[in-house]
Design a protein around this motif. Structure first.
Motif, short mmCIF file in Angstrom:
data_model
loop_
_atom_site.label_atom_id
_atom_site.label_comp_id
_atom_site.label_asym_id
_atom_site.label_seq_id
_atom_site.Cartn_x
_atom_site.Cartn_y
_atom_site.Cartn_z
N GLN A 195 25.62 -21.64 7.45
CA GLN A 195 25.11 -23.02 7.39
C GLN A 195 25.95 -23.97 8.24
N MET A 198 25.41 -23.66 12.08
CA MET A 198 24.16 -24.31 12.51
C MET A 198 24.35 -25.82 12.50
N ASP A 199 25.03 -26.30 11.45
CA ASP A 199 25.28 -27.74 11.30
C ASP A 199 26.08 -28.25 12.51
N ILE A 202 23.95 -28.25 15.70
CA ILE A 202 22.91 -29.30 15.68
C ILE A 202 23.55 -30.69 15.80
N ILE A 209 16.09 -25.87 17.24
CA ILE A 209 16.49 -24.45 17.20
C ILE A 209 15.24 -23.56 17.32
N ALA A 210 14.15 -24.00 16.73
CA ALA A 210 12.92 -23.19 16.72
C ALA A 210 12.51 -22.81 18.14
N ARG A 229 20.42 -17.65 9.15
CA ARG A 229 20.10 -19.09 9.19
C ARG A 229 19.33 -19.45 10.47
N MET A 233 15.38 -20.91 10.89
CA MET A 233 14.97 -22.13 11.58
C MET A 233 14.05 -21.84 12.75
#
Ligand code: ADE
Length: 422
Positions: A195, A198-199, A202, A209-210, A229, A233
């Motif tokens: 997590q 990714m945080d 971003i 991300i998709a 993760r 996403m």
């Protein structure tokens, strides 16, 4: 209080903000809170001076409060130049009377000066995240080695370094590998890194991300966490591995597995989590598409060959905070996040408190075990005792309001016998 406490932090005026954020983290740290309440009554760490070289975050502040409640003198320095939360550091000094030597963005020289300032307190115990404190003790302050009774180590990279020292017969005191407790790496390394990485990516980039080709080097606990993760996403995850078993696992988990040079050509976002050096080499960088985003979430900033990248770059500049643009001679741009340092702590706030609760409960209870029971240990790396691991899992479940079944006497007997029918 701050005047009496030796410290080097960014700004003590940040202390009020830090205190509120430390309290916010505490809400999700019920196991550590229970330990702190017991420590406050029993004082099992009385007389102990602990030097803690950890990421100085709101979660670490809650650990320091716990150790102090147990009667210890705690001094803290950063385990990474970019991971310090300056408000948490200030609050520790002002509200808890803990000596802290840590400033976000400190240079290499200050980073090591801060470690040395912690060691000036002549700790009996070291608490490390990456083994830099132990390293300085063994390389520059050997006279102090005999004063140290034991230590703990928080992370995979540190445990690897310490095991190498023990193997070569140079480790000066016993160390407990907190990282290897199940209630640590099953959760902190997997869900925490997944997590928070990714945080960090971003927050640094604000990118979608998709639909991206998201390349992950390393499929250990951390890589597995990030892969799940990223997939969640909507990314197309590609895994690069050197270990055949982990590579098969990644394949069977449904990810594409290939060599980094092949992945370099198609990746949009890259993240290394291996613990090794030059995982993404100069030639890999040269193979990347225009606009590729590259970061690291392993402990040290050695996984990306940034010197190699710099040597082939025509120019470099800050594109936005935590994003450095390297322009290659043919005009392609590669974006490196957070100077190649662990992106989850450089650009975000590290692992969520709920997982650090268990990691730091392991730290606190391991220290209590070492100090109160004083087991006869050799100068080696030891696991966290199983009963501590089990107790933390029990306490966490209780705090989460989750009840589980217990074995009946008949079931217990069945599991312990070879004679009972199949
Ligand atoms: N390591 C990773 N995340 C952390 C956090 N939030 N606090 C301390 N150490 C960490």
């Amino acid at each position: 209080m701050a005047k009496k406490v030796k410290h080097h932090v960014k700004d003590l005026r940040l202390a009020e903000l830090g205190k509120r954020r430390i309290e916010w983290a505490e809400i999700e740290m019920p196991v550590l809170r229970l330990i702190r309440e017991r420590f406050a009554k029993q004082k099992p760490l009385k007389g102990l001076t602990i030097a803690a070289c950890l990421h100085v975050t709101t979660e670490t502040a809650n650990l320091a409060r716990t150790l102090k409640a147990g009667g210890a003198t705690v001094v803290v320095c950063a385990s990474n130049p970019l991971s310090t939360q300056d408000d948490a550091a200030a609050s520790l000094v002002v509200h808890e009377g803990v000596s802290v030597f840590a400033i976000k963005g400190e240079n290499h020289q200050t980073y090591y000066r801060h470690i040395n300032q912690c060691l000036d307190f002549h700790p009996k115990v070291t608490m490390d995240d990456g083994a830099d404190l132990v390293n300085v003790l063994h390389s520059q302050r050997r006279k102090q080695l005999g004063e140290v009774v034991c230590g703990t180590e928080e992370t995979t990279t540190g445990v690897i370094r310490l095991r190498a020292m023990a193997r070569d017969g140079v480790l000066g005191f016993p160390i407990i590998a907190v990282n290897d407790a199940k209630t640590k790496h099953f959760f902190d390394n997997r869900y925490g890194t997944g997590q928070s990485t990714m945080d960090g990516i971003i927050r640094a980039t604000n990118r979608l991300i998709a639909g991206t080709n998201f390349v992950i080097s390393g499929y250990g606990w951390c890589g597995r966490g990030l892969a799940s993760r990223a997939r969640g996403m909507g990314a197309n995850v590609i895994v690069c591995e050197v270990d055949p078993l982990k590579a098969i696992e990644a394949v069977m988990d449904g990810f594409r597995v290939m060599k980094i040079r092949q992945a370099a050509k198609i990746g949009d976002i890259f993240c290394t989590l291996t613990g090794d050096i030059k995982v993404i080499s100069k030639d890999d960088f040269l193979a990347m598409k225009d606009g590729a985003i590259v970061c690291n979430s392993g402990h040290f900033n050695v996984e990306l060959d940034l010197d190699g990248l710099a040597s082939v770059a025509a120019s470099r500049r800050e594109a936005r905070p935590y994003v450095e643009e390297f322009k290659l001679k043919d005009g392609r741009c590669i974006f490196v996040l957070g100077e190649g340092r662990l992106i989850n702590l450089a650009a975000a706030e590290g692992h969520p408190s709920a997982v650090m609760d268990m990691s730091f409960a392991n730290q606190a209870l391991s220290l209590e075990y070492l100090w109160a029971e004083k087991p006869a240990l050799e100068k080696k790396v030891y696991p966290v005792p199983q009963d501590i691991d089990d107790e933390i899992a029990r306490l966490k479940l209780k705090a989460m309001g989750v009840n589980i079944d217990v074995l009946t006497p008949e079931q217990k007997e069945y599991l312990n016998s070879w004679e009972m029918g199949t």
